[in-house]
Write an enzyme that holds these catalytic residues in place. Structure first.
Site, short mmCIF file in Angstrom:
data_model
loop_
_atom_site.label_atom_id
_atom_site.label_comp_id
_atom_site.label_asym_id
_atom_site.label_seq_id
_atom_site.Cartn_x
_atom_site.Cartn_y
_atom_site.Cartn_z
N GLY A 1 0.83 -1.10 0.25
CA GLY A 1 -0.10 -0.09 -0.01
C GLY A 1 0.69 1.33 0.00
N CYS A 2 0.41 2.47 -0.38
CA CYS A 2 1.10 3.58 -0.38
C CYS A 2 1.31 4.21 0.68
CB CYS A 2 0.15 4.46 -1.27
SG CYS A 2 -1.44 4.78 -0.36
N PHE A 3 0.51 4.33 1.96
CA PHE A 3 0.87 4.75 3.26
C PHE A 3 1.75 3.74 3.78
CE2 PHE A 3 -2.66 7.65 4.17
CZ PHE A 3 -2.08 8.61 4.47
N ALA A 4 1.47 2.46 3.49
CA ALA A 4 2.46 1.29 4.18
C ALA A 4 3.93 1.45 3.67
CB ALA A 4 1.85 0.12 3.77
N CYS B 1 5.55 4.12 2.65
CA CYS B 1 6.20 5.56 3.18
C CYS B 1 6.54 5.17 4.36
CB CYS B 1 5.16 6.67 2.72
SG CYS B 1 5.96 8.37 3.05
#
Length: 327
Positions: free
Chosen positions: A136-139, A141
Site C-alpha cells: 500500500g501507499c501509506f504502508a 512510505c
C-alpha cells in the site's frame, strides 16, 4: 531476451493510468492488452488524455492468457474475486496492486503464493517469486521510514506518525471527501489509529525485529493536493544523530530509489518519480524521521514496475528514471 508481454486488468483508473504511462515507454515491455469492461473499444487516450500521441491501443473487454505478466489494478477485494473467476496459467506472473494478498495468512489462492513486494525489504525473495502483492501507499512510505530501525533492533519505544496524502490516494471514483469543492483548501483526519495499512506495516517490522510489540500510533490526513505523501514520525531513541544517519544510509545503500538526507525535503522533489526521500534528525531524546514519496508511483504503479523488473531479471530502474516537477 524477448520483450515482456504485459496484460493490465482495470486500466481505466488512476493506478492503471500510471502503469500505462510507464509501460508505454518501457524498453523491455510490450502491452498485450488493457482490460476495461466499461471502456472496451475506446482508445486509451480517450480516458487517459495525456497518452494522446503515445499509443493507438484500445481497451478490450476480452482476456488473453498469452502474457508473461498480469497487473491487477482493481479495487480491494476485487483482485481475489477476479482470479477466482478467471484463473490464469501458472506460467503467468501476477502483480496485484490491491491489498488482497499482502498479509501472509491470505497470501495464497489456487496454489499461487504471493510475496510481499517491497524491494527494500524483500528484494531477494521478489527475484525468485512468481506472484507479487504490491504494498500500500501509506504502508510503503511509513515502512521505508522505519525499516532500518527494525533491522537493527532499534524499535524500542512507541512510534508516533502523522502522514498526509493527496486526493488520488482515494481512487478515481468520486466521493464526498474527494470532490474538489470539499478537498480544496481543506484538511481532515481519517481512520486515526486503525488504518488498514497498519497490518502490513506491523508484519514487516516483525519480520526484521522478531518480537517487536511496540504500538505504532498512526494519524492519517487527507491533503488538499492531488499527489504525494509526507509522513513525519518520531520515537524515543538512544542513537546519536550521526549513528542514525549512518544506519539509514547503510541500510539503503544499493537501493536505487530510496535516498537519505539531513536536509529539509518537500513533496515537489519526489512527485512524478519512483523515489522516496528520508530525512533523519535527532531532537533531544527523540529520533525524528520524515519520509516522502509519490503515492501513485513508489506507492503503487512505479513500485509494481520495479517489482516486474526484479521478477524478470532486468535492471531495477528500467523505465523508472522519471523526472520530478520542481516548480
Amino acid at each position: 531476451m524477448a520483450n515482456i508481454k504485459a496484460g493490465i486488468i482495470g486500466g481505466a483508473g488512476y493506478t492503471g493510468g500510471e502503469l500505462l504511462r510507464i509501460l508505454v515507454n518501457h524498453s523491455q515491455v510490450d502491452i498485450a492488452f488493457v482490460h476495461s469492461n466499461s471502456n472496451a473499444g475506446n482508445f486509451l487516450y480517450e480516458v487517459h488524455t495525456d497518452l494522446f500521441g503515445d499509443t493507438e491501443l484500445k481497451f478490450t473487454g476480452e482476456l488473453s492468457h498469452h502474457v508473461d505478466v498480469l497487473f491487477l489494478c482493481v479495487g480491494h477485494g476485487d483482485a481475489r474475486k477476479f482470479l477466482e473467476a478467471n484463473p490464469f496459467p501458472a506460467t503467468v506472473k501476477i502483480i496485484d496492486l490491491s491489498q488482497d494478498f499482502r498479509l501472509k495468512d491470505r497470501a495464497t489462492i489456487d496454489g499461487r503464493s504471493f510475496v510481499y513486494g517491497l524491494p527494500e525489504l524483500n528484494r531477494d525473495a521478489i527475484k525468485q517469486a512468481d506472484n507479487i502483492a504490491n504494498p500500500g501507499c501509506f504502508a510503503t512510505c511509513l515502512q521505508l521510514g522505519l525499516l532500518p530501525l527494525a533491522a537493527s533492533n532499534n524499535l524500542t519505544s512507541e512510534v508516533h506518525i502523522t502522514a498526509t496524502t493527496g486526493s488520488t490516494g482515494a481512487g478515481q471514483s468520486l466521493s464526498a471527501t474527494s470532490h474538489f469543492t470539499w478537498r480544496n483548501d481543506n484538511l481532515s483526519v481519517y481512520k486515526a489509529f486503525d488504518h488498514q495499512h497498519l497490518n502490513e506495516i506491523g508484519q514487516s517490522l516483525k519480520q526484521l525485529q522478531t518480537g517487536f510489540d511496540q504500538t505504532v500510533n498512526f494519524i492519517p490526513y487527507r491533503g488538499d493536493f492531488t499527489r504525494g505523501i509526507i509522513a513525519s514520525m518520531y520515537l524515543d531513541s538512544d542513537l546519536t544523530a550521526e549513528d542514525a544517519v549512518k544506519l539509514y544510509t547503510e541500510y539503503y545503500a544499493g537501493h536505487p530509489f530510496t535516498h537519505v538526507t539531513t536536509r529539509n525535503i518537500d513533496l515537489k522533489q519526489i512527485v512524478n518519480t519512483n523515489k522516496c526521500f528520508i530525512q533523519v534528525q535527532k531532537k533531544g531524546n527523540k529520533l525524528f524521521i520524515i519520509s516522502i514519496m509519490d503515492n501513485l508511483l513508489k506507492g503503487a504503479s512505479g513500485q509494481a514496475v520495479q517489482n516486474m523488473n526484479l521478477l524478470f531479471g532486468l535492471d531495477e530502474t528500467t523505465g523508472l528514471k522519471l523526472k520530478a516537477a520542481a516548480f
